[in-house]
Design an enzyme around this catalytic site. Structure first.
Site, PDB file in Angstrom:
ATOM      1  N   CYS A 177       0.830  -1.199   0.000  1.00 57.23           N
ATOM      2  CA  CYS A 177       0.000   0.000   0.000  1.00 57.23           C
ATOM      3  C   CYS A 177       0.869   1.256   0.000  1.00 57.23           C
ATOM      4  CB  CYS A 177      -0.943   0.006   1.203  1.00 57.23           C
ATOM      5  SG  CYS A 177      -0.089  -0.062   2.796  1.00 57.23           S
ATOM      6  N   GLU A 221      -2.666   0.202  -4.850  1.00 59.31           N
ATOM      7  CA  GLU A 221      -1.957  -0.966  -4.329  1.00 59.31           C
ATOM      8  C   GLU A 221      -1.040  -1.486  -5.430  1.00 59.31           C
ATOM      9  OE1 GLU A 221      -2.583  -2.978  -1.244  1.00 59.31           O
ATOM     10  OE2 GLU A 221      -3.411  -1.089  -0.535  1.00 59.31           O
TER      11      GLU A 221
END
Length: 298
Positions: A177, A221
């Site tokens: 992330c 992501e």
């Protein structure tokens, strides 16, 4: 840490309604308790986990015998999804949050994978405390793959060391992330040449797939795949071999012997009978020598 992000040990008082949330993701059903991490956008999570499953399947020649290390597993979403999709046969999940691990155990049973059959095992601990022992306890010869999904801080160095030291582990699928921060640092340590601290053959990056989990924002992501390098790749011999095969040439020793057939020792008489030996090793060299001789003759 704030009301929106309490520490795992922060007490939660149930006041009204259900004590947990239920969520379906692909073929699995999940229970999510307060304090347990779960992706906010279900449809986006399905896309993300589908990419992970695909990358795991690429290296599992025998899925039933393959063990998946699900590092920072949360409620067991990635590991159980890989099991359900037939990518692996066993899962060991590790996460620091005890509520998440309790959910993971329940979720495994809900989806048909009880701990009694040996298909799943979940450990509530910091990954850096147990990763080395967990990898060393695996039966020798067991094919392994790891999926890591750390917080924004990335992986602890001890986790990276354990991944590198486990020679049976040929692929690491990294879900990040923070692709411009901690992923960069962790990638450097996974791919760095062998040192006293980071032993074991290094990994190499073979693919990177961004997944837009947060539309209309700058965040995404990243699913990055690290594959173990071979010793010959580290030595550079594979690269040299590839160059020879691509050019169609034979090894240098054979080329020399073949080239010597075309090369001739020529003798020229110059300046009152003195002799000069000229070795012709290629058409290019020969043409230059001819030009020199013509100039001298003039």
């Amino acid at each position: 840490e704030g009301l929106s992000n309490p520490p795992p040990e922060h007490p939660v008082q149930h006041v009204f309604g259900s004590e947990f949330i239920e969520e379906r993701l692909l073929q699995c059903q999940f229970q999510i308790s307060p304090g347990a991490f779960f992706q906010v956008t279900t449809e986006g999570a399905e896309q993300l986990y589908s990419v992970v499953v695909e990358k795991v399947k690429e290296v599992t020649a025998s899925p039933k015998d393959t063990l998946l290390f699900d590092v920072c597993c949360g409620t067991g979403t990635i590991g159980l999804t890989c099991l359900k999709e037939g990518a692996v046969g066993k899962v060991v999940g590790i996460d620091i949050a005890e509520p998440a691990i309790r959910d993971a155990v329940i979720n495994a049973t809900r989806n048909g994978y009880s701990g009694e059959d040996g298909s799943t095992r979940f450990v509530a601990s910091r990954a850096e405390f147990v990763m080395q022992s967990e990898t060393q306890n695996v039966d020798k010869g067991t094919p392994m793959v790891a999926v890591v999904d750390p917080a924004r801080e990335g992986l602890h160095q001890k986790v990276i060391i354990s991944l590198r030291n486990q020679t049976s582990l040929q692929r690491v699928v990294y879900v990040s992330c923070n692709p411009t921060g901690s992923l960069v640092n962790d990638a450097a340590l996974l791919c760095t040449p062998c040192t006293k601290k980071y032993k074991g053959l290094p990994f190499k990056i073979t693919s990177a797939q961004p997944v837009d989990m947060f539309p209309l924002t700058d965040h995404c992501e990243m699913v990055m795949v690290f594959d173990r390098m071979t010793q010959s790749e580290c030595d550079g011999t594979d690269k040299e071999k590839g160059k020879i095969e691509a050019s169609g040439d034979k090894p240098s020793k054979e080329v020399s012997s073949t080239g010597s057939e075309d090369a001739e020792m020529k003798t020229e008489g110059q300046d009152g009978g003195s002799e000069k030996k000229i070795t012709e090793t290629s058409p290019t060299v020969e043409s230059k020598d001819d030009e020199v001789k013509e100039e001298k003759a003039e």
